[in-house]
Motif scaffolding. Sequence first.
Motif, PDB file in Angstrom:
ATOM      1  N   GLU A   4       0.830  -1.199   0.000  1.00  0.00           N
ATOM      2  CA  GLU A   4       0.000   0.000   0.000  1.00  0.00           C
ATOM      3  C   GLU A   4       0.863   1.247   0.000  1.00  0.00           C
ATOM      4  OE1 GLU A   4      -3.474   0.314   0.066  1.00  0.00           O
ATOM      5  OE2 GLU A   4      -3.441  -1.820  -0.387  1.00  0.00           O
ATOM      6  N   PRO A   5       0.454   2.309  -0.725  1.00  0.00           N
ATOM      7  CA  PRO A   5       1.180   3.575  -0.621  1.00  0.00           C
ATOM      8  C   PRO A   5       1.135   4.089   0.820  1.00  0.00           C
ATOM      9  CG  PRO A   5      -0.281   3.596  -2.507  1.00  0.00           C
ATOM     10  CD  PRO A   5      -0.612   2.366  -1.711  1.00  0.00           C
ATOM     11  N   ILE A   6       2.221   4.715   1.255  1.00  0.00           N
ATOM     12  CA  ILE A   6       2.333   5.221   2.624  1.00  0.00           C
ATOM     13  C   ILE A   6       2.682   6.695   2.579  1.00  0.00           C
ATOM     14  CG2 ILE A   6       3.617   5.039   4.802  1.00  0.00           C
ATOM     15  CD1 ILE A   6       4.241   2.107   3.940  1.00  0.00           C
ATOM     16  N   CYS A   7       1.923   7.493   3.314  1.00  0.00           N
ATOM     17  CA  CYS A   7       2.208   8.920   3.425  1.00  0.00           C
ATOM     18  C   CYS A   7       3.231   9.107   4.545  1.00  0.00           C
ATOM     19  CB  CYS A   7       0.936   9.703   3.727  1.00  0.00           C
ATOM     20  SG  CYS A   7       1.238  11.470   3.871  1.00  0.00           S
ATOM     21  N   THR A   8       4.413   9.645   4.196  1.00  0.00           N
ATOM     22  CA  THR A   8       5.485   9.812   5.175  1.00  0.00           C
ATOM     23  C   THR A   8       5.616  11.236   5.691  1.00  0.00           C
ATOM     24  OG1 THR A   8       7.102  10.155   3.414  1.00  0.00           O
ATOM     25  CG2 THR A   8       6.818   7.901   4.220  1.00  0.00           C
ATOM     26  N   LEU A   9       4.919  12.197   5.043  1.00  0.00           N
ATOM     27  CA  LEU A   9       5.019  13.588   5.460  1.00  0.00           C
ATOM     28  C   LEU A   9       3.787  14.347   4.989  1.00  0.00           C
ATOM     29  CD1 LEU A   9       6.822  16.062   6.461  1.00  0.00           C
ATOM     30  CD2 LEU A   9       7.458  16.292   4.052  1.00  0.00           C
ATOM     31  N   ILE A  10       3.240  15.167   5.863  1.00  0.00           N
ATOM     32  CA  ILE A  10       2.166  16.091   5.496  1.00  0.00           C
ATOM     33  C   ILE A  10       2.547  17.462   6.024  1.00  0.00           C
ATOM     34  CG2 ILE A  10      -0.245  16.756   5.835  1.00  0.00           C
ATOM     35  CD1 ILE A  10      -0.958  13.828   6.043  1.00  0.00           C
ATOM     36  N   VAL A  11       2.495  18.475   5.140  1.00  0.00           N
ATOM     37  CA  VAL A  11       2.785  19.856   5.532  1.00  0.00           C
ATOM     38  C   VAL A  11       1.646  20.729   5.035  1.00  0.00           C
ATOM     39  CG1 VAL A  11       4.378  21.797   5.292  1.00  0.00           C
ATOM     40  CG2 VAL A  11       5.274  19.474   5.338  1.00  0.00           C
ATOM     41  N   PHE A  12       1.084  21.539   5.922  1.00  0.00           N
ATOM     42  CA  PHE A  12       0.085  22.539   5.540  1.00  0.00           C
ATOM     43  C   PHE A  12       0.827  23.821   5.203  1.00  0.00           C
ATOM     44  CE2 PHE A  12      -1.976  19.836   8.768  1.00  0.00           C
ATOM     45  CZ  PHE A  12      -3.028  19.344   8.018  1.00  0.00           C
ATOM     46  N   CYS A  13       0.359  24.553   4.194  1.00  0.00           N
ATOM     47  CA  CYS A  13       1.014  25.817   3.853  1.00  0.00           C
ATOM     48  C   CYS A  13       0.033  26.765   3.171  1.00  0.00           C
ATOM     49  CB  CYS A  13       2.240  25.578   2.979  1.00  0.00           C
ATOM     50  SG  CYS A  13       1.918  24.730   1.437  1.00  0.00           S
ATOM     51  N   ASP A  14       0.438  28.035   3.126  1.00  0.00           N
ATOM     52  CA  ASP A  14      -0.393  29.053   2.495  1.00  0.00           C
ATOM     53  C   ASP A  14      -0.357  28.957   0.974  1.00  0.00           C
ATOM     54  OD1 ASP A  14      -1.150  30.194   4.957  1.00  0.00           O
ATOM     55  OD2 ASP A  14       0.703  31.372   5.024  1.00  0.00           O
ATOM     56  N   TYR A  15       0.827  28.656   0.418  1.00  0.00           N
ATOM     57  CA  TYR A  15       0.995  28.586  -1.035  1.00  0.00           C
ATOM     58  C   TYR A  15       2.035  27.539  -1.406  1.00  0.00           C
ATOM     59  CZ  TYR A  15      -1.150  33.215  -0.800  1.00  0.00           C
ATOM     60  OH  TYR A  15      -1.995  34.248  -0.536  1.00  0.00           O
ATOM     61  N   VAL A  16       1.939  27.038  -2.627  1.00  0.00           N
ATOM     62  CA  VAL A  16       2.978  26.196  -3.212  1.00  0.00           C
ATOM     63  C   VAL A  16       3.366  26.832  -4.540  1.00  0.00           C
ATOM     64  CG1 VAL A  16       3.573  23.918  -4.134  1.00  0.00           C
ATOM     65  CG2 VAL A  16       2.055  24.097  -2.149  1.00  0.00           C
ATOM     66  N   ILE A  17       4.656  27.093  -4.689  1.00  0.00           N
ATOM     67  CA  ILE A  17       5.171  27.661  -5.929  1.00  0.00           C
ATOM     68  C   ILE A  17       6.047  26.599  -6.588  1.00  0.00           C
ATOM     69  CG2 ILE A  17       6.636  29.451  -6.947  1.00  0.00           C
ATOM     70  CD1 ILE A  17       5.888  31.211  -4.514  1.00  0.00           C
ATOM     71  N   THR A  18       5.794  26.304  -7.871  1.00  0.00           N
ATOM     72  CA  THR A  18       6.596  25.328  -8.595  1.00  0.00           C
ATOM     73  C   THR A  18       7.603  26.062  -9.475  1.00  0.00           C
ATOM     74  OG1 THR A  18       4.768  23.753  -8.588  1.00  0.00           O
ATOM     75  CG2 THR A  18       6.542  23.356 -10.160  1.00  0.00           C
ATOM     76  N   GLU A  19       8.877  25.779  -9.274  1.00  0.00           N
ATOM     77  CA  GLU A  19       9.968  26.379 -10.047  1.00  0.00           C
ATOM     78  C   GLU A  19       9.889  25.870 -11.485  1.00  0.00           C
ATOM     79  OE1 GLU A  19      13.064  26.921 -11.940  1.00  0.00           O
ATOM     80  OE2 GLU A  19      12.806  28.692 -10.736  1.00  0.00           O
ATOM     81  N   ALA A  20       9.809  26.776 -12.431  1.00  0.00           N
ATOM     82  CA  ALA A  20       9.592  26.421 -13.839  1.00  0.00           C
ATOM     83  C   ALA A  20      10.709  25.553 -14.421  1.00  0.00           C
ATOM     84  CB  ALA A  20       9.423  27.687 -14.674  1.00  0.00           C
ATOM     85  N   HIS A  21      11.954  25.826 -14.089  1.00  0.00           N
ATOM     86  CA  HIS A  21      13.065  25.118 -14.722  1.00  0.00           C
ATOM     87  C   HIS A  21      13.363  23.761 -14.097  1.00  0.00           C
ATOM     88  CE1 HIS A  21      13.878  28.584 -17.188  1.00  0.00           C
ATOM     89  NE2 HIS A  21      13.911  29.350 -16.103  1.00  0.00           N
TER      90      HIS A  21
END
Length: 94
Positions: A4-21
Amino acid sequence: MSSEPICTLIVFCDYVITEAHTGKNSLIGTFPTLASPRFPHAITQFFVHATITNYVPTGQPVNIAVNLTHVASGAVVGSVGTPINLPLVKSQAN
């Protein structure tokens, strides 16, 4: 090893920014818990970043759920879930 897949980390945050490069995510305004003086309680938009291991890509959507639990009683007081499409990419160390 579990299949089964296992979640090893959960983080709550205001925003997620994905770096384009690089495609790497930056988590902005992280916080470890959600708290309110009473329930129900309206909260503003937030993001949940999860790290999952033991996942075998199939190309099919994966059902993901987040349960909000009352700390003292352990009762689930809210839940949201949705199927998501995880990319079929090879793991790489960065």
